[in-house]
Design an enzyme around this catalytic site. Structure first.
Site, PDB file in Angstrom:
ATOM      1  N   HIS A  60      92.562   6.374  60.543  1.00 23.88           N
ATOM      2  CA  HIS A  60      91.204   6.884  60.733  1.00 23.88           C
ATOM      3  C   HIS A  60      90.829   6.748  62.205  1.00 23.88           C
ATOM      4  O   HIS A  60      91.404   5.942  62.944  1.00 23.88           O
ATOM      5  CB  HIS A  60      90.219   6.092  59.881  1.00 23.88           C
ATOM      6  CG  HIS A  60      90.311   6.385  58.422  1.00 23.88           C
ATOM      7  ND1 HIS A  60      89.329   6.014  57.537  1.00 23.88           N
ATOM      8  CD2 HIS A  60      91.265   7.022  57.685  1.00 23.88           C
ATOM      9  CE1 HIS A  60      89.670   6.406  56.325  1.00 23.88           C
ATOM     10  NE2 HIS A  60      90.840   7.003  56.383  1.00 23.88           N
ATOM     11  N   GLU A  62      88.320   5.384  63.704  1.00 23.66           N
ATOM     12  CA  GLU A  62      87.886   4.041  64.113  1.00 23.66           C
ATOM     13  C   GLU A  62      89.075   3.122  64.340  1.00 23.66           C
ATOM     14  O   GLU A  62      89.130   2.396  65.338  1.00 23.66           O
ATOM     15  CB  GLU A  62      86.988   3.403  63.043  1.00 23.66           C
ATOM     16  CG  GLU A  62      85.746   4.192  62.728  1.00 23.66           C
ATOM     17  CD  GLU A  62      85.881   5.109  61.535  1.00 23.66           C
ATOM     18  OE1 GLU A  62      84.906   5.207  60.769  1.00 23.66           O
ATOM     19  OE2 GLU A  62      86.953   5.741  61.367  1.00 23.66           O
ATOM     20  N   CYS A  90      84.112   3.961  56.515  1.00 27.09           N
ATOM     21  CA  CYS A  90      84.455   3.589  55.147  1.00 27.09           C
ATOM     22  C   CYS A  90      84.658   2.069  55.098  1.00 27.09           C
ATOM     23  O   CYS A  90      84.583   1.382  56.121  1.00 27.09           O
ATOM     24  CB  CYS A  90      85.729   4.308  54.717  1.00 27.09           C
ATOM     25  SG  CYS A  90      87.217   3.754  55.599  1.00 27.09           S
ATOM     26  N   CYS A  93      87.505   0.773  57.425  1.00 27.36           N
ATOM     27  CA  CYS A  93      87.134   0.762  58.836  1.00 27.36           C
ATOM     28  C   CYS A  93      86.054  -0.273  59.129  1.00 27.36           C
ATOM     29  O   CYS A  93      86.095  -0.946  60.167  1.00 27.36           O
ATOM     30  CB  CYS A  93      86.697   2.156  59.272  1.00 27.36           C
ATOM     31  SG  CYS A  93      88.080   3.335  59.261  1.00 27.36           S
TER      32      CYS A  93
END
Length: 156
Positions: A60, A62, A90, A93
């Site tokens: 992801h 992040e 999420c 993260c």
């Protein structure tokens, strides 16, 4: 602590950098999410979504930005840093942000399906956890949401 609006023009400037990374993700066929880590007014980490191309569910925006910043700063603890991301993190993260000791999280669009900063759950408000970043939501939210809507509309 959740703050509902941007606190400075600098937030918009750094979110624009994250939005540019979201555009790179979209160009690569990935969900358009971008992130930057900032320390002392300087971008020290960059990332955009790439789980498809990297065949990595943890890729992801992040996570990639945190990894980049940790490598550049030579420390996995990113104390006194701010993470800017175009979409509400999420749970995975949010956990990484907490472990990295990010001081401040600024995000654009809310995520009603997987958001872990208040939309579904709020890991940053969980008193039993040992680190709590300041959270600012809604910075460039319309621009962030528009990119996501356009991406998913094109895929349907």
């Amino acid at each position: 602590m959740m703050i509902e609006e941007e606190t400075s023009g600098q937030d918009r400037t750094f979110m624009q950098a994250a939005l540019a990374l979201a555009d790179q993700a979209a160009a690569a066929g990935e969900v358009p999410v971008g992130a930057v880590v900032v320390k002392d007014g300087v971008i020290v980490g960059r990332g955009f979504n790439s789980p498809i191309s990297h065949q990595d569910p943890s890729a992801h925006a992040e996570i990639r930005a945190l990894r980049d910043a940790a490598q550049r700063l030579g420390n996995y603890r990113l104390v006194d840093c701010t993470l800017y991301v175009t979409l509400e993190p999420c749970a995975m993260c949010a956990g990484a942000i907490q472990h990295a000791r990010i001081a401040r999280l600024v995000y654009g669009a809310s995520d009603p399906k997987t958001g872990a900063c208040g939309s579904v759950v709020d890991l940053f408000a969980e008193a039993r956890l040992n680190h709590h970043a300041e959270v600012v939501s809604g910075v460039c939210a319309e621009e962030s949401a528009a990119r996501l809507k356009a991406f998913f509309a094109a895929r349907r």
